[in-house]
Design an enzyme around this catalytic site. Structure first.
Site, mmCIF file in Angstrom:
data_model
loop_
_atom_site.group_PDB
_atom_site.id
_atom_site.type_symbol
_atom_site.label_atom_id
_atom_site.label_comp_id
_atom_site.label_asym_id
_atom_site.label_seq_id
_atom_site.Cartn_x
_atom_site.Cartn_y
_atom_site.Cartn_z
ATOM 1 C CB SER A 1 -11.569 -5.077 5.754
ATOM 2 O OG SER A 1 -12.667 -4.412 6.314
ATOM 3 N NE ARG B 1 -1.553 -1.016 -3.691
ATOM 4 C CZ ARG B 1 -2.631 -1.601 -3.166
ATOM 5 N NH1 ARG B 1 -3.834 -1.140 -3.427
ATOM 6 N NH2 ARG B 1 -2.524 -2.653 -2.387
ATOM 7 C CB CYS C 1 -0.921 -0.031 1.201
ATOM 8 S SG CYS C 1 -2.136 -1.337 0.994
ATOM 9 C CB CYS D 1 -4.656 5.310 2.790
ATOM 10 S SG CYS D 1 -4.282 5.780 4.460
HETATM 11 N N1 LIG Z 1 -7.723 -3.504 5.779
HETATM 12 C C1 LIG Z 1 -6.427 -3.326 6.052
HETATM 13 N N2 LIG Z 1 -6.056 -2.182 6.651
HETATM 14 C C2 LIG Z 1 -4.752 -1.967 6.949
HETATM 15 O O1 LIG Z 1 -4.453 -0.897 7.511
HETATM 16 C C3 LIG Z 1 -3.786 -2.949 6.595
HETATM 17 C C4 LIG Z 1 -4.205 -4.134 5.965
HETATM 18 N N3 LIG Z 1 -5.538 -4.300 5.708
HETATM 19 N N4 LIG Z 1 -3.338 -5.140 5.658
HETATM 20 C C5 LIG Z 1 -1.916 -4.942 5.776
HETATM 21 C C6 LIG Z 1 -1.543 -4.000 6.830
HETATM 22 C C7 LIG Z 1 -1.683 -4.467 8.243
HETATM 23 N N5 LIG Z 1 -1.946 -3.215 8.939
HETATM 24 C C8 LIG Z 1 -2.607 -3.120 10.169
HETATM 25 C C9 LIG Z 1 -3.206 -4.240 10.705
HETATM 26 C C10 LIG Z 1 -3.855 -4.156 11.914
HETATM 27 C C11 LIG Z 1 -3.899 -2.958 12.592
HETATM 28 C C12 LIG Z 1 -4.593 -2.915 13.922
HETATM 29 O O2 LIG Z 1 -5.326 -3.812 14.258
HETATM 30 N N6 LIG Z 1 -4.395 -1.899 14.720
HETATM 31 C C13 LIG Z 1 -5.063 -1.709 15.990
HETATM 32 C C14 LIG Z 1 -4.330 -2.310 17.176
HETATM 33 C C15 LIG Z 1 -2.903 -2.643 16.957
HETATM 34 C C16 LIG Z 1 -2.213 -3.233 18.188
HETATM 35 O O3 LIG Z 1 -2.866 -3.551 19.202
HETATM 36 O O4 LIG Z 1 -0.988 -3.375 18.132
HETATM 37 C C17 LIG Z 1 -5.260 -0.220 16.222
HETATM 38 O O5 LIG Z 1 -6.153 0.084 17.021
HETATM 39 O O6 LIG Z 1 -4.542 0.581 15.639
HETATM 40 C C18 LIG Z 1 -3.280 -1.840 12.054
HETATM 41 C C19 LIG Z 1 -2.645 -1.934 10.857
HETATM 42 C C20 LIG Z 1 -1.969 -2.120 8.013
HETATM 43 N N7 LIG Z 1 -2.399 -2.808 6.833
HETATM 44 O O1 LIG Z 2 0.352 0.006 5.210
HETATM 45 C C1 LIG Z 2 -0.832 -0.212 4.880
HETATM 46 C C2 LIG Z 2 -1.232 -1.431 4.352
HETATM 47 C C3 LIG Z 2 -2.530 -1.600 3.998
HETATM 48 N N1 LIG Z 2 -3.432 -0.603 4.144
HETATM 49 C C4 LIG Z 2 -4.839 -0.852 3.760
HETATM 50 C C5 LIG Z 2 -5.402 -0.117 2.595
HETATM 51 C C6 LIG Z 2 -6.539 -1.036 2.155
HETATM 52 O O2 LIG Z 2 -7.674 -0.811 2.992
HETATM 53 C C7 LIG Z 2 -5.985 -2.412 2.426
HETATM 54 C C8 LIG Z 2 -5.341 -3.034 1.219
HETATM 55 O O3 LIG Z 2 -6.293 -3.352 0.286
HETATM 56 P P1 LIG Z 2 -6.076 -3.253 -1.300
HETATM 57 O O4 LIG Z 2 -7.304 -3.927 -1.841
HETATM 58 O O5 LIG Z 2 -4.822 -4.018 -1.622
HETATM 59 O O6 LIG Z 2 -5.983 -1.805 -1.647
HETATM 60 O O7 LIG Z 2 -5.002 -2.214 3.432
HETATM 61 C C9 LIG Z 2 -3.052 0.607 4.693
HETATM 62 O O8 LIG Z 2 -3.868 1.534 4.864
HETATM 63 N N2 LIG Z 2 -1.763 0.757 5.019
#
Ligand SMILES: Nc1nc(=O)c2c([nH]1)NC[C@@H]1CN(c3ccc(C(=O)N[C@@H](CCC(=O)O)C(=O)O)cc3)CN21
Ligand SMILES: O=c1ccn([C@H]2C[C@H](O)[C@@H](COP(=O)(O)O)O2)c(=O)[nH]1
Length: 283
Positions: free
Chosen positions: A282, A180, A160, A182
């Site tokens: 998601s 690309r 991303c 967010c």
């Molecule tokens: N839908 C989606 N959104 C994203 O931001 C995202 C993805 N997928 N896939 C790849 C990575 C993984 N990322 C993530 C994944 C989980 C959290 C999350 O759950 N954050 C919580 C708690 C984190 C914690 O306890 O350490 C938060 O409240 O920020 C944040 C970014 C960012 N990226």
């Molecule tokens: O560093 C990151 C990684 C992922 N994301 C978010 C942005 C989208 O909601 C999903 C990725 O879905 P795509 O269908 O591949 O666009 O993860 C983010 O914000 N920041």
């Protein structure tokens, strides 16, 4: 912090509903956002209108710097953020390139540290950038890109935040980062921290003053199941002043980052925040 809230408000006010096939959810979406972070004056862009788990965001960035391709390695550093995309993802689980539990495939840091050439050899993009900047060289192509369309099918998710360009002006280092796609409630909370920390760390190990970080986002969205919490809870809160990020000054090289650095080498000073908000994620 104000620019983050302004972007969230803009999505709520002007966003357009877009169906997303990959997640099966609708996203309220705007196109084009420019965020700037003042790394020179250590204005750490940490979200204050909810508690931010900032160490997990820096752990993720350190994992990219190390070229990790495995969610277990990210967990060992201090973040579970890649667990879902590596393991709870039907398309990736059915992909013949997946090497088993926790494998993320050829994403992010793998491309940054070992981009594969047709002859089978690899390119270490980050090593070249650090070597050049350490010698005071900016060849106007100090670019770290994770975006490799030829290998999208070999990874669990397309990157991303896909490209980081470093620029040297005199003794001051600047960074421009491109994203690309967010997820503004969850992803951007982490990505802001990562852009800031990447410039601060690279300036430190290459012997330059950190300057400004420019974060350029194309598709900025809020998933339908996140909207209520954003609109009715987070956006109703008043932000606090920005805290500061302290990095262990003993970190002096890329090898230090690759070997002994842990989250204990990072500290945030003066972080005032509102209560946590748990946003749906998601896959
Ligand atoms: N839908 C989606 N959104 C994203 O931001 C995202 C993805 N997928 N896939 C790849 C990575 C993984 N990322 C993530 C994944 C989980 C959290 C999350 O759950 N954050 C919580 C708690 C984190 C914690 O306890 O350490 C938060 O409240 O920020 C944040 C970014 C960012 N990226
Ligand atoms: O560093 C990151 C990684 C992922 N994301 C978010 C942005 C989208 O909601 C999903 C990725 O879905 P795509 O269908 O591949 O666009 O993860 C983010 O914000 N920041």
């Amino acid at each position: 912090m104000k620019q983050y809230l302004a972007l969230c408000q803009r999505i709520v006010d002007e966003g357009v509903w877009v169906e997303n096939e990959r997640t099966g959810k609708r996203c309220l979406t705007v196109i084009n956002a420019d965020l700037n972070y003042d790394v020179a004056n250590n204005q750490f862009p940490l979200i204050t209108t909810r508690k931010s788990f900032w160490k997990a965001a820096i752990a993720e960035m350190l994992g990219y710097i190390r070229g990790y391709d495995n969610a277990a390695d990210f967990r060992a550093l201090g973040t579970k953020t890649w667990d879902m995309n590596a393991n709870d993802n039907a398309a990736w689980q059915a992909n013949p390139h997946r090497k088993g539990e926790d494998d993320m495939g050829r994403v992010y840091g793998v491309q940054g540290r070992s981009w594969q050439k047709p002859d089978g050899s690899t390119i270490d993009q980050l090593r070249k950038i650090i070597d050049n900047l350490s010698k005071g060289i900016d060849d106007r192509g100090e670019i770290l890109t994770f975006y490799n369309p030829g290998e999208f099918d070999m990874g669990c998710l397309r990157p991303c935040m896909h490209t980081h360009t470093f620029s040297l002006l005199g003794d001051t280092l600047h960074l421009t980062s491109y994203q690309r796609s967010c997820d503004v409630p969850l992803g951007l909370n982490f990505n802001q921290i990562q852009v800031f920390a990447l410039l601060a760390i690279v300036a430190q190990i290459t012997g330059h003053k950190p300057g400004q970080a420019y974060h350029k986002i194309v598709n900025a969205h809020i998933y339908e199941d996140q909207l209520e919490l954003m609109r009715d809870v987070q956006l109703k809160r008043e932000p606090f002043p920005s805290p500061q990020l302290k990095i262990n000054p003993d970190i002096k090289s890329l090898e230090d980052l690759e070997t002994w650095v842990t989250m204990d080498d990072f500290e945030v000073v003066g972080y005032q925040h509102h209560d946590p908000i748990k946003y749906p994620f998601s896959v």
